[in-house]
Scaffold this motif. Structure first.
Motif, PDB file in Angstrom:
ATOM      1  N   TYR A   1     -11.859   0.400   2.511  1.00 29.07           N
ATOM      2  CA  TYR A   1     -10.394   0.483   2.539  1.00 29.07           C
ATOM      3  C   TYR A   1      -9.894   1.261   3.754  1.00 29.07           C
TER       4      TYR A   1
ATOM      5  N   LEU B   1       1.228   4.174  -2.908  1.00 26.47           N
ATOM      6  CA  LEU B   1       0.853   5.582  -2.720  1.00 26.47           C
ATOM      7  C   LEU B   1       2.005   6.507  -3.106  1.00 26.47           C
TER       8      LEU B   1
ATOM      9  N   TYR C   1     -17.470   2.209 -11.839  1.00 24.10           N
ATOM     10  CA  TYR C   1     -16.320   2.627 -11.037  1.00 24.10           C
ATOM     11  C   TYR C   1     -16.671   3.818 -10.149  1.00 24.10           C
TER      12      TYR C   1
ATOM     13  N   SER D   1      -5.229  13.187  -0.428  1.00 24.24           N
ATOM     14  CA  SER D   1      -5.118  11.778  -0.013  1.00 24.24           C
ATOM     15  C   SER D   1      -6.268  10.910  -0.524  1.00 24.24           C
ATOM     16  N   TYR D   2      -7.452  11.503  -0.735  1.00 26.89           N
ATOM     17  CA  TYR D   2      -8.564  10.683  -1.252  1.00 26.89           C
ATOM     18  C   TYR D   2      -8.307  10.267  -2.700  1.00 26.89           C
TER      19      TYR D   2
ATOM     20  N   MET E   1      -8.363  -3.134  -3.946  1.00 24.71           N
ATOM     21  CA  MET E   1      -8.621  -4.030  -2.820  1.00 24.71           C
ATOM     22  C   MET E   1     -10.094  -4.440  -2.775  1.00 24.71           C
ATOM     23  N   TYR E   2     -10.979  -3.456  -2.953  1.00 20.23           N
ATOM     24  CA  TYR E   2     -12.424  -3.695  -2.872  1.00 20.23           C
ATOM     25  C   TYR E   2     -12.902  -4.676  -3.939  1.00 20.23           C
ATOM     26  N   ARG E   3     -12.497  -4.436  -5.193  1.00 24.05           N
ATOM     27  CA  ARG E   3     -13.001  -5.332  -6.251  1.00 24.05           C
ATOM     28  C   ARG E   3     -12.370  -6.710  -6.180  1.00 24.05           C
TER      29      ARG E   3
ATOM     30  N   PRO F   1      -5.635   2.169  -4.698  1.00 26.36           N
ATOM     31  CA  PRO F   1      -5.570   0.971  -3.853  1.00 26.36           C
ATOM     32  C   PRO F   1      -6.921   0.573  -3.262  1.00 26.36           C
ATOM     33  N   ALA F   2      -7.771   1.573  -2.953  1.00 27.66           N
ATOM     34  CA  ALA F   2      -9.093   1.252  -2.396  1.00 27.66           C
ATOM     35  C   ALA F   2      -9.908   0.432  -3.396  1.00 27.66           C
ATOM     36  N   MET F   3      -9.950   0.895  -4.655  1.00 30.31           N
ATOM     37  CA  MET F   3     -10.739   0.194  -5.665  1.00 30.31           C
ATOM     38  C   MET F   3     -10.157  -1.186  -5.957  1.00 30.31           C
TER      39      MET F   3
ATOM     40  N   ASP G   1      -5.646   7.556  -2.569  1.00 29.13           N
ATOM     41  CA  ASP G   1      -6.176   6.291  -2.034  1.00 29.13           C
ATOM     42  C   ASP G   1      -7.170   5.613  -2.981  1.00 29.13           C
ATOM     43  N   ALA G   2      -7.703   6.364  -3.946  1.00 27.79           N
ATOM     44  CA  ALA G   2      -8.765   5.799  -4.785  1.00 27.79           C
ATOM     45  C   ALA G   2      -8.315   4.526  -5.508  1.00 27.79           C
TER      46      ALA G   2
ATOM     47  N   VAL H   1       0.827  -1.216   0.000  1.00 32.09           N
ATOM     48  CA  VAL H   1       0.000   0.000   0.000  1.00 32.09           C
ATOM     49  C   VAL H   1       0.860   1.265   0.000  1.00 32.09           C
TER      50      VAL H   1
ATOM     51  N   LYS I   1     -11.643  -8.190  -3.385  1.00 27.86           N
ATOM     52  CA  LYS I   1     -12.258  -8.825  -2.228  1.00 27.86           C
ATOM     53  C   LYS I   1     -13.750  -9.086  -2.442  1.00 27.86           C
TER      54      LYS I   1
ATOM     55  N   MET J   1     -10.757   1.354 -15.136  1.00 29.45           N
ATOM     56  CA  MET J   1     -10.673   2.101 -13.871  1.00 29.45           C
ATOM     57  C   MET J   1      -9.994   3.449 -14.087  1.00 29.45           C
TER      58      MET J   1
END
Lengths: 210, 210
Positions: free
Chosen positions: B176, A141, B165, A164-165, A175-177, A171-173, A168-169, A137, A179, A193
């Motif tokens: 996240y 970043l 997305y 930061s948002y 990880m989310y997809r 790694p967040a996306m 983070d978009a 992660v 998982k 994406m």
């Protein structure tokens, strides 16, 4: 010159006698191998020692516990995420960062990390989550920051996108997809994406919603 | 009219004798209570029956296994995410959706769901992940779609922002940061996410990066 059988003995030691970095690597490889075959719960220090054709003491001398050994085994082979791509445009740079992150997530070490997290207890999980944060992660970043800041310098990216948002978009996306949707992040998924989320998010705006 | 002690007896049955929905609710509440005190591994059908002041058979009659019981107990109390807010603007609507999602994530049921996932095995985890998808993620996406489409109709939101997305960006970021950063999503955090990520992502654009 007189040599007895005894003084000559060290020169005849078996060729499999390994020390230092070589033995260490053999143990780490055996640990990863064990993890893939018997999983976190099945892995034992004895089994790893046997796999590396060494003694249990040689393992315990270097790693006091199973967690320490497996953390090192997973870290040792994780793909490197340190040098940011510089392909001339923010879209291509972002895509290349995402490909590298995907390759790390789906490397044998990345897959093993996720399966260990399903098996271990909460205290152990904290150690493995530290590996994910520190080795995947946070490096991701840093790469994204560098690529976005270069885009700002080139005038491609709006300056206030460096927050930061936005960083983070990605790694967040990813990880989310992985998982929630079981996505394996094909090159096409990564392109979608970037084109549907990151490019609109980074580019210059005229108006904002009320 | 003659009544014996025997024919009158049913009217004098102990007031604690519960049936149907009342008993069911008592069992589900006892399961949630057990989950909070002894965790997934400590929870037993016997313990839940005792907590609900009923017999083990009454529990097994309704739920053949511990997983079935706990899935129902967690679903029963999860906050409802069915009616989209309509506050007149996409920013306020998005914020209200996020507040409700946050409240569901940090409800006693939401917190218990995450701790169960840390304790149970992979097969059981699939059942609990289904609850998260079916009762939190999918309802959230329906609310976001409705709010974004209403923004497009009002001319606030660019029409091509209605893609998966963009809709996934909110649950992805919330999952996240809760997981990786331990965020509890204060109202201020939610505002920053909306203003720094969703508003720029949804609004009308003039140019795109090369």
């Amino acid at each position: 010159m007189v040599t007895s059988r005894w003084t000559a003995a060290p020169a005849q030691a078996p060729p499999s006698r390994r020390r230092g970095a070589v033995l260490e690597r053999a143990i780490l490889e055996a640990a990863l191998e064990q993890l893939g075959t018997v999983g976190w719960n099945g892995l034992t220090m004895e089994g790893v020692a046997a796999g590396a054709q060494t003694g249990k003491a040689a393992v315990y001398r270097r790693w006091p516990s199973k967690v320490d050994l497996v953390v090192d085994a997973l870290q040792a082979g994780l793909p490197d995420l340190t040098r940011a791509p510089d392909l001339g445009g923010v879209r291509e740079d972002l895509l290349e960062v995402c490909r590298r992150v995907r390759d790390a997530m789906f490397s044998p070490q990345g897959i093993a990390l996720r399966s260990v997290l399903h098996e271990c207890d909460a205290r152990q999980a904290e150690r493995f989550n530290q590996v994910i944060r520190g080795r995947v992660v946070e490096p991701t970043l840093r790469l994204l920051r560098e690529v976005v800041h270069r885009g700002i310098e080139r005038g491609e990216v709006r300056p206030d996108a460096a927050n930061s948002y936005v960083f983070d978009a990605v790694p967040a996306m990813m990880m989310y997809r992985a998982k929630v949707c079981g996505s394996e992040w094909s090159d096409l998924d990564l392109q979608e994406m970037i084109d549907q989320m990151m490019v609109p998010l980074l580019c210059v705006h005229v108006g904002r919603p009320a």
